[in-house]
Design an enzyme around this catalytic site. Structure first.
Site, PDB file in Angstrom:
ATOM      1  N   ARG A  36       0.839  -1.186   0.000  1.00  0.00           N
ATOM      2  CA  ARG A  36       0.000   0.000   0.000  1.00  0.00           C
ATOM      3  C   ARG A  36       0.885   1.252   0.000  1.00  0.00           C
ATOM      4  O   ARG A  36       2.074   1.168   0.197  1.00  0.00           O
ATOM      5  CB  ARG A  36      -0.890  -0.007   1.240  1.00  0.00           C
ATOM      6  N   ASN A  84      -5.595  12.260  -0.829  1.00  0.00           N
ATOM      7  CA  ASN A  84      -4.818  11.463   0.116  1.00  0.00           C
ATOM      8  C   ASN A  84      -5.810  10.737   1.015  1.00  0.00           C
ATOM      9  O   ASN A  84      -7.020  10.897   0.869  1.00  0.00           O
ATOM     10  CB  ASN A  84      -3.882  12.366   0.933  1.00  0.00           C
ATOM     11  N   GLN A 131      -3.518   2.950   9.489  1.00  0.00           N
ATOM     12  CA  GLN A 131      -2.136   3.019   8.985  1.00  0.00           C
ATOM     13  C   GLN A 131      -1.256   3.888   9.902  1.00  0.00           C
ATOM     14  O   GLN A 131      -0.072   3.647  10.041  1.00  0.00           O
ATOM     15  CB  GLN A 131      -2.117   3.607   7.565  1.00  0.00           C
ATOM     16  N   ASP A 187      -1.845  10.661  -2.909  1.00  0.00           N
ATOM     17  CA  ASP A 187      -2.079   9.566  -3.848  1.00  0.00           C
ATOM     18  C   ASP A 187      -2.215  10.084  -5.274  1.00  0.00           C
ATOM     19  O   ASP A 187      -1.914   9.384  -6.231  1.00  0.00           O
ATOM     20  CB  ASP A 187      -3.330   8.786  -3.437  1.00  0.00           C
TER      21      ASP A 187
HETATM   22  O1  MRU Z   1      -4.950   3.141   1.418  1.00  0.00           O
HETATM   23  P1  MRU Z   1      -3.483   3.387   1.505  1.00  0.00           P
HETATM   24  O2  MRU Z   1      -2.876   2.938   2.792  1.00  0.00           O
HETATM   25  O3  MRU Z   1      -2.719   2.890   0.310  1.00  0.00           O
HETATM   26  O4  MRU Z   1      -3.355   5.010   1.479  1.00  0.00           O
HETATM   27  C1  MRU Z   1      -2.076   5.547   1.495  1.00  0.00           C
HETATM   28  C2  MRU Z   1      -2.065   7.030   1.600  1.00  0.00           C
HETATM   29  O5  MRU Z   1      -3.071   7.714   1.554  1.00  0.00           O
HETATM   30  C3  MRU Z   1      -0.706   7.681   1.650  1.00  0.00           C
HETATM   31  O6  MRU Z   1      -0.736   8.845   2.416  1.00  0.00           O
HETATM   32  C4  MRU Z   1      -0.278   8.016   0.223  1.00  0.00           C
HETATM   33  O7  MRU Z   1      -0.380   6.883  -0.579  1.00  0.00           O
HETATM   34  C5  MRU Z   1       1.105   8.559   0.159  1.00  0.00           C
HETATM   35  S1  MRU Z   1       2.267   7.354   0.450  1.00  0.00           S
HETATM   36  C6  MRU Z   1       3.722   8.117   0.261  1.00  0.00           C
END
Ligand code: MRU
Length: 342
Positions: A44, A243, A192, A233
């Site tokens: 992820r 994000n 997370q 993202d």
């Molecule tokens: O659902 P996830 O855990 O993949 O979401 C991740 C995020 O929103 C992070 O902040 C983003 O991907 C940046 S990672 C450098």
């Protein structure tokens, strides 16, 4: 911590759903396992998803049996399309696959194409880490000695398969000798922040306090937070930022409390084809990620739940966007292409 490692004919990942209590490593020798790992967040974070997808395409390519280059490229396209269907929001997935497919066009024959794909995936991986370090150097200049920083979700090595973006900036500031400490939002529904960001920062010896997402405003108003920094993202050409869900709330609270709200992301996360964040596809995930915590039901049977995995922060709430090309500030439509550097 390298969450996604290339072993020559397979990918070795750390299963991020089992952290922080268990360090479980999985070897993925089939591109379908890579898709499943991305969908289930074993892999992820936007840059990590991009790197894994690139290697996933190599794994897929290595197992294609084709009688001709054209037949091979047709099979490769379907592997690429399957990988692209993993998750919709993180643009690094599509950026990496497009780059890999361009590399495939350069090969004269199947063996040359396979070799070009391995080289391109390794290139994406190495450049990603270099970009993380460059942006962290630019970002660390915005972090002063004694700063307390709030962050949301996880944008460290686990999410980037590299040095880290938002957490990279914080790590770099520490490496520069600055005393820094962090408030980490737990980041419901999949935690997370509570599971991954605290784990990474504790490993790096950076003081971290875990809070629920609903506490961010309280600590900002109390004056305990000097700035907020998050990853991204997908960033639209006008500076709107997608994000993890909850980021928009952090940005609005930061603005209300006159606290800088920084976004750190590699240029590969900027989607210049989108004029604004209105066009960013937002993933809707299963309701039971909200009705349950780590598999334990917390809500009554049958209650409906919404679960958008990301939100979009309008650019007016973003103090600066930090990339490996430098620091951009409003107007982002101009500066994202040519950052001022400060
Ligand atoms: O659902 P996830 O855990 O993949 O979401 C991740 C995020 O929103 C992070 O902040 C983003 O991907 C940046 S990672 C450098």
């Amino acid at each position: 911590m390298n969450p996604t490692e290339w072993l020559g004919d397979r990918i070795r990942i750390i299963d991020q759903t089992r952290l922080p209590h268990e360090e479980v490593f999985l070897e993925l020798a089939d591109y379908r396992d890579v898709i499943e790992a991305i969908k289930t967040l074993r892999i992820r974070g936007a840059p990590d998803i991009g790197v894994a997808a690139a290697y996933g395409l190599v794994v897929g390519a290595q197992r294609i049996e084709a009688g001709s280059k054209a037949e091979f490229l047709a099979s490769l396209r379907s592997v690429s399309e399957a990988l692209a269907s993993s998750r919709p929001t993180a643009v690094n997935l599509f950026w990496a696959l497009e780059r890999m497919n361009r590399a495939a066009q350069r090969g004269e024959d199947v063996e040359q194409i396979k070799a070009a794909l391995v080289a391109e995936a390794k290139g994406i991986d190495a450049e990603n880490d270099e970009a993380n370090r460059r942006l962290s150097e630019f970002g660390a200049e915005l972090i002063h000695d004694g700063f307390t920083i709030l962050t949301h979700c996880n944008a460290g090595s686990l999410a980037t398969a590299g040095y880290g973006t938002a957490l990279g900036v914080i790590k770099m500031a520490k490496e520069q000798g600055k005393r820094v400490s962090v408030y980490a939002d737990e980041t419901r529904p999949l935690l997370q922040g509570a599971r991954l960001t605290t784990w990474e920062l504790m490993k790096d010896g950076i003081p971290v306090t875990l809070i629920t997402d609903s506490m961010a405003g309280h600590f900002m108003k109390k004056g305990d937070i000097d700035c907020a920094i998050v990853g991204a993202d997908r960033i639209a050409a006008n500076g709107d930022v997608a994000n993890k869900i909850g980021t928009y709330s952090v940005a609005v609270l930061a603005t209300e409390n006159a606290i800088p709200f920084y976004v750190a992301a590699p240029v590969s996360t900027i989607d210049f084809s989108l004029a604004s964040g209105d066009d960013i596809p937002i993933e809707e995930r299963r309701a039971d990620e909200v009705t349950h915590v780590l598999g334990v039901r917390i809500a009554p049977e049958g209650v409906p739940a919404a679960n958008p995995a990301f939100d979009v922060t309008p650019h007016r709430y973003v103090t600066a966007i930090i990339t490996e090309a430098g620091v951009s500030r409003e107007p982002y439509t101009e500066t994202l292409r040519q950052p001022s550097g400060k």
